[in-house]
Scaffold this motif. Structure first.
Motif, PDB file in Angstrom:
ATOM      1  N   SER A   1      14.375  41.474  19.393  1.00 21.82           N
ATOM      2  CA  SER A   1      13.668  40.363  18.749  1.00 21.82           C
ATOM      3  C   SER A   1      13.076  39.498  19.863  1.00 21.82           C
ATOM      4  CB  SER A   1      14.665  39.566  17.902  1.00 21.82           C
ATOM      5  OG  SER A   1      14.329  38.200  17.851  1.00 21.82           O
ATOM      6  N   THR A   2      11.810  39.113  19.728  1.00 22.47           N
ATOM      7  CA  THR A   2      11.225  38.259  20.785  1.00 22.47           C
ATOM      8  C   THR A   2      11.928  36.905  20.826  1.00 22.47           C
ATOM      9  OG1 THR A   2       9.483  37.550  19.259  1.00 22.47           O
ATOM     10  CG2 THR A   2       8.925  39.356  20.777  1.00 22.47           C
ATOM     11  N   ASN A   3      12.469  36.437  19.691  1.00 21.11           N
ATOM     12  CA  ASN A   3      13.220  35.172  19.727  1.00 21.11           C
ATOM     13  C   ASN A   3      14.493  35.324  20.560  1.00 21.11           C
ATOM     14  OD1 ASN A   3      11.360  33.930  18.015  1.00 21.11           O
ATOM     15  ND2 ASN A   3      12.963  32.863  16.874  1.00 21.11           N
TER      16      ASN A   3
ATOM     17  N   GLY B   1      13.752  42.476  14.360  1.00 18.54           N
ATOM     18  CA  GLY B   1      13.007  41.255  14.085  1.00 18.54           C
ATOM     19  C   GLY B   1      13.732  40.455  13.011  1.00 18.54           C
ATOM     20  N   ARG B   2      13.833  39.137  13.229  1.00 14.74           N
ATOM     21  CA  ARG B   2      14.575  38.289  12.289  1.00 14.74           C
ATOM     22  C   ARG B   2      13.679  37.245  11.658  1.00 14.74           C
ATOM     23  NH1 ARG B   2      17.520  35.357  15.574  1.00 14.74           N
ATOM     24  NH2 ARG B   2      18.142  34.120  13.813  1.00 14.74           N
ATOM     25  N   GLY B   3      13.922  37.009  10.367  1.00 15.23           N
ATOM     26  CA  GLY B   3      13.223  35.941   9.668  1.00 15.23           C
ATOM     27  C   GLY B   3      14.178  34.782   9.426  1.00 15.23           C
ATOM     28  N   ARG B   4      13.745  33.822   8.629  1.00 19.12           N
ATOM     29  CA  ARG B   4      14.621  32.699   8.274  1.00 19.12           C
ATOM     30  C   ARG B   4      15.829  33.246   7.513  1.00 19.12           C
ATOM     31  NH1 ARG B   4      11.855  29.540   4.574  1.00 19.12           N
ATOM     32  NH2 ARG B   4      13.165  27.732   4.987  1.00 19.12           N
ATOM     33  N   TYR B   5      16.931  32.517   7.601  1.00 18.25           N
ATOM     34  CA  TYR B   5      18.200  32.910   6.962  1.00 18.25           C
ATOM     35  C   TYR B   5      18.661  34.298   7.397  1.00 18.25           C
ATOM     36  CZ  TYR B   5      16.979  28.959   4.127  1.00 18.25           C
ATOM     37  OH  TYR B   5      16.610  27.704   3.733  1.00 18.25           O
TER      38      TYR B   5
ATOM     39  N   LEU C   1       1.694  41.385  14.839  1.00 21.48           N
ATOM     40  CA  LEU C   1       1.813  40.549  16.044  1.00 21.48           C
ATOM     41  C   LEU C   1       3.181  39.858  16.041  1.00 21.48           C
ATOM     42  CD1 LEU C   1       0.556  39.372  18.567  1.00 21.48           C
ATOM     43  CD2 LEU C   1      -0.568  37.672  17.168  1.00 21.48           C
ATOM     44  N   TYR C   2       3.926  40.062  17.121  1.00 27.20           N
ATOM     45  CA  TYR C   2       5.280  39.509  17.228  1.00 27.20           C
ATOM     46  C   TYR C   2       5.363  38.751  18.539  1.00 27.20           C
ATOM     47  CZ  TYR C   2       5.216  43.305  14.000  1.00 27.20           C
ATOM     48  OH  TYR C   2       4.816  44.130  12.989  1.00 27.20           O
ATOM     49  N   MET C   3       5.549  37.457  18.460  1.00 27.59           N
ATOM     50  CA  MET C   3       5.551  36.668  19.696  1.00 27.59           C
ATOM     51  C   MET C   3       6.480  35.467  19.569  1.00 27.59           C
ATOM     52  SD  MET C   3       1.884  34.735  19.250  1.00 27.59           S
ATOM     53  CE  MET C   3       2.132  33.461  20.456  1.00 27.59           C
ATOM     54  N   THR C   4       6.937  34.986  20.724  1.00 27.86           N
ATOM     55  CA  THR C   4       7.746  33.760  20.742  1.00 27.86           C
ATOM     56  C   THR C   4       7.270  32.903  21.907  1.00 27.86           C
ATOM     57  OG1 THR C   4       9.631  34.914  19.784  1.00 27.86           O
ATOM     58  CG2 THR C   4      10.098  32.833  20.901  1.00 27.86           C
ATOM     59  N   VAL C   5       7.170  31.605  21.648  1.00 29.21           N
ATOM     60  CA  VAL C   5       6.772  30.660  22.690  1.00 29.21           C
ATOM     61  C   VAL C   5       7.964  29.759  22.998  1.00 29.21           C
ATOM     62  CG1 VAL C   5       5.084  28.914  23.364  1.00 29.21           C
ATOM     63  CG2 VAL C   5       4.446  30.675  21.700  1.00 29.21           C
TER      64      VAL C   5
ATOM     65  N   ASN D   1       6.871  26.680   6.492  1.00 29.44           N
ATOM     66  CA  ASN D   1       5.739  27.125   7.307  1.00 29.44           C
ATOM     67  C   ASN D   1       5.379  28.596   7.109  1.00 29.44           C
ATOM     68  OD1 ASN D   1       7.939  28.059   8.611  1.00 29.44           O
ATOM     69  ND2 ASN D   1       7.744  26.748  10.385  1.00 29.44           N
ATOM     70  N   ASP D   2       5.407  29.032   5.866  1.00 32.64           N
ATOM     71  CA  ASP D   2       4.821  30.347   5.575  1.00 32.64           C
ATOM     72  C   ASP D   2       3.307  30.173   5.576  1.00 32.64           C
ATOM     73  OD1 ASP D   2       7.314  31.374   5.163  1.00 32.64           O
ATOM     74  OD2 ASP D   2       7.095  31.648   2.995  1.00 32.64           O
ATOM     75  N   VAL D   3       2.619  31.121   6.194  1.00 31.14           N
ATOM     76  CA  VAL D   3       1.159  31.067   6.180  1.00 31.14           C
ATOM     77  C   VAL D   3       0.676  32.025   5.096  1.00 31.14           C
ATOM     78  CG1 VAL D   3      -0.942  31.311   7.547  1.00 31.14           C
ATOM     79  CG2 VAL D   3       1.192  30.601   8.664  1.00 31.14           C
TER      80      VAL D   3
ATOM     81  N   ALA E   1       1.926  35.392   7.434  1.00 27.64           N
ATOM     82  CA  ALA E   1       2.628  35.115   8.702  1.00 27.64           C
ATOM     83  C   ALA E   1       3.838  34.231   8.425  1.00 27.64           C
ATOM     84  CB  ALA E   1       1.693  34.412   9.687  1.00 27.64           C
ATOM     85  N   GLY E   2       4.840  34.349   9.296  1.00 28.97           N
ATOM     86  CA  GLY E   2       6.042  33.518   9.172  1.00 28.97           C
ATOM     87  C   GLY E   2       6.444  33.003  10.543  1.00 28.97           C
ATOM     88  N   ILE E   3       7.189  31.909  10.533  1.00 28.99           N
ATOM     89  CA  ILE E   3       7.578  31.254  11.788  1.00 28.99           C
ATOM     90  C   ILE E   3       9.072  30.972  11.766  1.00 28.99           C
ATOM     91  CG2 ILE E   3       7.284  29.118  13.141  1.00 28.99           C
ATOM     92  CD1 ILE E   3       4.354  29.165  11.878  1.00 28.99           C
TER      93      ILE E   3
ATOM     94  N   ILE F   1       9.789  29.165  19.432  1.00 27.70           N
ATOM     95  CA  ILE F   1       8.969  29.259  18.218  1.00 27.70           C
ATOM     96  C   ILE F   1       8.560  30.719  18.065  1.00 27.70           C
ATOM     97  CG2 ILE F   1       6.885  28.460  17.035  1.00 27.70           C
ATOM     98  CD1 ILE F   1       8.592  26.062  17.607  1.00 27.70           C
ATOM     99  N   GLY F   2       9.188  31.405  17.113  1.00 28.75           N
ATOM    100  CA  GLY F   2       8.885  32.820  16.882  1.00 28.75           C
ATOM    101  C   GLY F   2       7.830  32.950  15.794  1.00 28.75           C
ATOM    102  N   ILE F   3       6.828  33.744  16.082  1.00 23.58           N
ATOM    103  CA  ILE F   3       5.692  33.871  15.160  1.00 23.58           C
ATOM    104  C   ILE F   3       5.470  35.346  14.838  1.00 23.58           C
ATOM    105  CG2 ILE F   3       3.206  33.459  14.888  1.00 23.58           C
ATOM    106  CD1 ILE F   3       3.576  31.218  17.103  1.00 23.58           C
ATOM    107  N   GLY F   4       5.495  35.684  13.570  1.00 28.63           N
ATOM    108  CA  GLY F   4       5.210  37.057  13.147  1.00 28.63           C
ATOM    109  C   GLY F   4       3.968  37.034  12.268  1.00 28.63           C
TER     110      GLY F   4
HETATM  111  C1  BTN Z   1      10.125  33.953   8.261  1.00 32.68           C
HETATM  112  O1  BTN Z   1       9.121  33.735   7.591  1.00 32.68           O
HETATM  113  O2  BTN Z   1      11.200  34.282   7.731  1.00 32.68           O
HETATM  114  C2  BTN Z   1      10.050  33.838   9.760  1.00 32.68           C
HETATM  115  C3  BTN Z   1       9.627  35.116  10.394  1.00 32.68           C
HETATM  116  C4  BTN Z   1       9.515  35.039  11.900  1.00 32.68           C
HETATM  117  C5  BTN Z   1       9.259  36.400  12.509  1.00 32.68           C
HETATM  118  C6  BTN Z   1       8.973  36.322  13.978  1.00 32.68           C
HETATM  119  S1  BTN Z   1       8.377  37.846  14.646  1.00 32.68           S
HETATM  120  C7  BTN Z   1       8.527  37.211  16.244  1.00 32.68           C
HETATM  121  C8  BTN Z   1       9.820  36.429  16.296  1.00 32.68           C
HETATM  122  N1  BTN Z   1      10.934  37.298  16.583  1.00 32.68           N
HETATM  123  C9  BTN Z   1      11.767  37.405  15.549  1.00 32.68           C
HETATM  124  O3  BTN Z   1      12.799  38.115  15.520  1.00 32.68           O
HETATM  125  N2  BTN Z   1      11.358  36.632  14.541  1.00 32.68           N
HETATM  126  C10 BTN Z   1      10.131  35.935  14.870  1.00 32.68           C
END
Ligand code: BTN
Length: 266
Positions: free
Chosen positions: A28-30, A55-59, A70-74, A114-116, A124-126, A142-145
């Motif tokens: 996971s980039t996060n 890759g992980r999302g919220r919860y 696109l998978y990135m973290t700042v 912040n769902d896009v 996209a999700g953050i 800040i992870g952005i998918g």
């Molecule tokens: C969400 O909407 O649940 C948030 C999704 C965030 C996904 C991005 S992908 C890049 C970064 N690395 C991860 O494991 N998660 C975030």
């Protein structure tokens, strides 16, 4: 292959040079970013991966990461209170929404937090996470998918009706490098302006104008409580204010929102 140097060139308008790190495959980039933050990585460092195996999302949900997404973290080390995480998340949503619109020309909306959304479907999700530490190794990732150049058929069947991709909506592939650079420039400039003004008001106003949640009847579930009402506002901490049918204003700082109908004027 992702061209980190091209991103670095596009970032030259920033007052400093963020490092751009590309990995073919990470869990996971996060997770990578949190590790790097603990090892002292600089403010603005960007990690981009072609593939995420976890890759992980919220919860702690799985974030499916098929090739061409696109998978990135700042990494951010903002001069802000850690209680700002909620508002910082809304700020990131604005930066990503702006970057997507500017690369593909199709309007997007933000669903709290912040769902896009493009055409009312998630594009996209953050995932914003704080790393508690001292000045050197604390901060926020800040992870952005972004479902960028993927097809809906790249995702598991049970998710397909809830998502869309930029490619699906526009019929055009867009540049990874341009989208990364625009998202990072938008993110870092907004953080700088919040630091300078000491207030999230401008960003929160921007979020309000991009919101598909406000003025909508919603159900919010935070894992314990379920609140139904009309989404009235977001406050300076990024919390959602809901007016229930009995007229009580409830404040929610985390949760999943379901929109019950399209925005009205109530
Ligand atoms: C969400 O909407 O649940 C948030 C999704 C965030 C996904 C991005 S992908 C890049 C970064 N690395 C991860 O494991 N998660 C975030």
């Amino acid at each position: 292959m992702f061209d980190s140097k091209a991103v670095e060139r596009l970032l030259e308008e920033l007052p400093f040079k963020p490092a751009v790190i590309f990995k073919k495959r990470v869990d996971s980039t996060n997770a990578t970013a949190k590790q790097m933050l603990q090892e002292g990585a600089d403010h603005g460092t960007i990690i981009v991966a072609a593939e995420q195996t976890k890759g992980r999302g919220r919860y702690d949900r799985i974030w499916y990461s098929p090739p061409k997404g696109l998978y990135m973290t700042v990494i951010l080390k903002p001069h802000l209170d850690f209680r700002s995480l909620g508002a910082l998340s809304l700020l990131a949503g604005c930066a990503v929404a702006d970057a997507i619109e500017n690369t593909c020309g199709t309007p997007v909306k933000l669903k709290w937090p912040n769902d896009v959304l493009m055409d009312n479907q998630k594009v996209a999700g953050i995932l914003s996470e704080a790393v508690i530490g001292d000045v050197e190794n604390g901060g926020v990732v800040i992870g952005i998918g972004i479902n960028q150049n993927t097809e809906i058929s790249d995702y598991p069947p049970e998710l397909r009706e809830h998502l869309t991709t930029i490619l699906t909506e526009t019929g055009q592939e867009t540049s990874n490098e341009e989208l990364v650079a625009l998202a990072v420039i938008g993110l870092l400039k907004r953080v700088e302006s919040v630091e300078a003004s000491g207030s999230f008001e401008g960003v929160i106003d921007e979020w309000r104008s991009r919101s598909s949640t406000l003025k909508t009847r919603v159900i919010v579930e935070d894992g314990v409580n379920v609140i139904e009402g009309v989404a009235k506002n977001v406050d300076q901490e990024g919390s959602l204010i809901i007016e229930t049918s009995s007229g009580i204003l409830e404040k929610v700082s985390i949760g999943d929102v379901t929109h019950l109908r399209l925005p009205s004027d109530e």
